[in-house]
Motif scaffolding. Structure first.
Motif, short mmCIF file in Angstrom:
data_model
loop_
_atom_site.label_atom_id
_atom_site.label_comp_id
_atom_site.label_asym_id
_atom_site.label_seq_id
_atom_site.Cartn_x
_atom_site.Cartn_y
_atom_site.Cartn_z
N ARG A 9 0.92 -1.21 0.07
CA ARG A 9 0.09 -0.06 0.17
C ARG A 9 0.90 1.13 0.09
N SER A 245 -2.58 1.16 11.33
CA SER A 245 -4.18 1.37 11.42
C SER A 245 -4.54 2.60 11.55
N ASP A 249 -5.15 6.76 4.68
CA ASP A 249 -5.26 6.35 3.38
C ASP A 249 -4.91 4.80 3.38
N SER A 250 -5.26 4.16 4.52
CA SER A 250 -4.64 2.84 4.93
C SER A 250 -5.12 1.72 4.01
N GLU A 251 -6.14 2.16 3.04
CA GLU A 251 -6.58 0.87 1.98
C GLU A 251 -6.21 1.48 0.79
N SER A 253 -4.12 1.25 -2.44
CA SER A 253 -3.11 0.45 -2.85
C SER A 253 -2.33 1.12 -4.18
#
Length: 521
Positions: A9, A245, A249-251, A253
């Motif tokens: 990510r 966590s 913008d942890s999601e 990719s």
């Protein structure tokens, strides 16, 4: 490399970059990650909205990104740039402690005569000299934030890294609420992490209270000291996971082109540590990408060697510019520190999920088939084809670049040197031939519309490689005033404000390095 690993990510790659920044600050890995977690907890206590909290996260994680780009300038005043940055965390840069700190660290590690001369120059106008350095840092940080794709809010916040709540900071003496709240939080989080790790909770609280209303915003300090254990405990035993966590913008990719663009930008960041090698990592990546195709490597293998080419020298950040810029022979201790930089590259890359193969190749870029390389002295069958290829490309590319202790070699000299290494068993002959073929291809010339004259283009390249106006004047047989006028006009035309901005422009437009080619029109 037999198959494709899931791509990391975006935040994971940037977190890896933050570990590289830690190395240049003289702090243990994950310092900036811990600081970002602390900053998020403080943001929640202060009731910041989602946008402010997100900006605070990245402003804290990468607030010192400009330091390493300006290490050469920093080392001119302070010698060992990494040691002095590490020690600076324990001093409030204000008043008598500030000047005592400067006095004790000017030209650190240099002979006494040079130290006295440098002190005299600095203290004629200490604040003015440091303000110039800090202004350069802030401009560099903003330019690099833009270069790696951070948003304008983060770019704006990190320009205030050296300001103080009481207005006594640099470069502009901005105070109180004129400093973005995101940076006021980041400043405390950064310092609290170091003092907590060094002196415990009580030490962190004492530091925060002593600088309340001076360095730090009283409201941010109060949010911390009300329940310091609650703020600090959120970091936990696994700072990487905690920081991931909390990432805004942890999601998000990365696709293949997006990952390449980001690792290329990080490679540029690493090269800025040593201006004489500007563009080195880009060119190594280009060469191995082409050479790997000639050798029949698979698409997965080609991606791996190309990314290792971009990232192989990021560990340079963890070695003082005092050593990289030394024009003479290195001492035994200095050479040992140089030999550590591939290991430091490995420390950064191994933290990024899916980068095990890239790390294995990158950390071996100075290993030799006969076991005479470094840092591990491995050789023979222990070195795969990707490792051999990148080592060959690095050896050839380095020969054609200047170093503080020698001028760049001509193409003929570079070819002769790399072939001698093949003859003595240090480099793989097949990989060297592929590298030489790839390096002989004409590079794509990039069309520019900046209206730079040939002389301005030449001077831009020399500025980007870290040369001073005086050094450029001597090289081109011009007056220093003429060079200064050329530099000012060049900066105006390309929209740069300092060497780092000029360097990033040169990289984007194919003007970095001894063999740069640019096409104006």
């Amino acid at each position: 490399m037999t198959g494709r690993s899931p791509l990391p990510r975006r935040v994971e790659v940037l977190a890896g970059l933050s570990v590289a920044i830690d190395l240049g600050l003289g702090q243990p890995a994950e310092h900036m990650l811990r600081s970002a977690v602390i900053a998020c907890r403080l943001s929640d206590r202060l009731g910041l909205d989602r946008t402010q909290r997100d900006t605070t996260y990245y402003a804290t994680l990468l607030m010192w990104i400009g330091c390493h780009a300006d290490s050469q300038e920093y080392a001119r005043w302070f010698g060992d740039d990494i040691a002095v940055r590490s020690d600076a965390y324990l001093v409030d840069w204000s008043g008598i402690p500030y000047f005592r700190f400067l006095l004790g660290n000017v030209a650190r590690g240099e002979p006494i005569g040079y130290r006295v001369k440098t002190m005299a120059t600095l203290f004629r106008d200490a604040r003015g000299q440091i303000a110039t350095l800090v202004h350069s840092h802030c401009m560099s940080a903003a330019a690099l934030a833009r270069h790696i794709g951070l948003g304008p809010d983060v770019e704006r916040a990190i320009a205030f890294t050296y300001e103080r709540y009481d207005g006594g900071g640099l470069p502009n003496g901005v105070s109180a609420d004129d400093i973005p709240i995101e940076m006021r939080v980041a400043q405390l989080a950064d310092m609290v992490e170091v003092h907590h790790r060094t002196y415990g909770v009580d030490g962190a609280v004492a530091m925060a209270r002593s600088r309340r209303g001076g360095h730090f915003d009283p409201a941010v300090v109060d949010a911390f000291v009300t329940d310091p254990e609650g703020v600090l405990s959120v970091v936990g035993d696994d700072p990487w996971s905690s920081a991931m966590s909390l990432a805004p913008d942890s999601e998000i990719s990365l696709d293949e082109p997006g990952l390449d663009a980001l690792v290329m930008a990080i490679g540029d960041f690493g090269d800025l540590k040593c201006p004489f090698a500007l563009g080195h990592s880009r060119r190594v990546a280009e060469i191995v990408d082409s050479a790997a195709g000639q050798l029949g490597m698979s698409p997965v293998e080609i991606d791996g060697v190309r990314r290792a080419g971009y990232l192989h020298d990021v560990g340079r950040i963890g070695v003082s510019s005092q050593i990289w810029s030394k024009p003479g022979d290195l001492t035994g201790a200095e050479w040992e520190r140089v030999r550590m930089h591939p290991y430091l590259t490995d420390r950064v890359l191994m933290r990024i999920p899916g980068f095990d193969d890239v790390a294995a190749i990158a950390r071996s870029h100075h290993e030799h088939l006969d076991g005479t390389g470094y840092p591990l002295g491995i050789g023979g069958a222990a070195l795969g084809r990707g490792q051999r290829l990148v080592a060959a490309a690095v050896a050839f590319r380095s020969a054609g670049e200047p170093r503080p202790y020698r001028a760049e070699l001509s193409d003929e000299e570079a070819v002769a040197r790399i072939k001698r290494r093949v003859d003595r068993g240090a480099l793989d002959g097949e990989c060297v031939e592929a590298v030489l073929t790839a390096a002989g291809h004409k590079r794509v010339r990039i069309r520019r519309d900046d209206a730079l004259t040939p002389r301005e283009t030449e001077i831009l390249g020399l500025v980007a490689r870290g040369m001073s106006n005086r050094e450029i004047a001597a090289r081109l047989v011009l007056s220093e005033k003429t060079v200064r006028n050329h530099v000012e006009r060049t900066y105006t035309k390309i929209g740069a404000t300092n060497r780092v901005g000029a360097s990033l422009y040169a990289l984007r437009h194919g003007l970095a390095g001894p063999d740069a080619e640019g096409l104006s029109g």
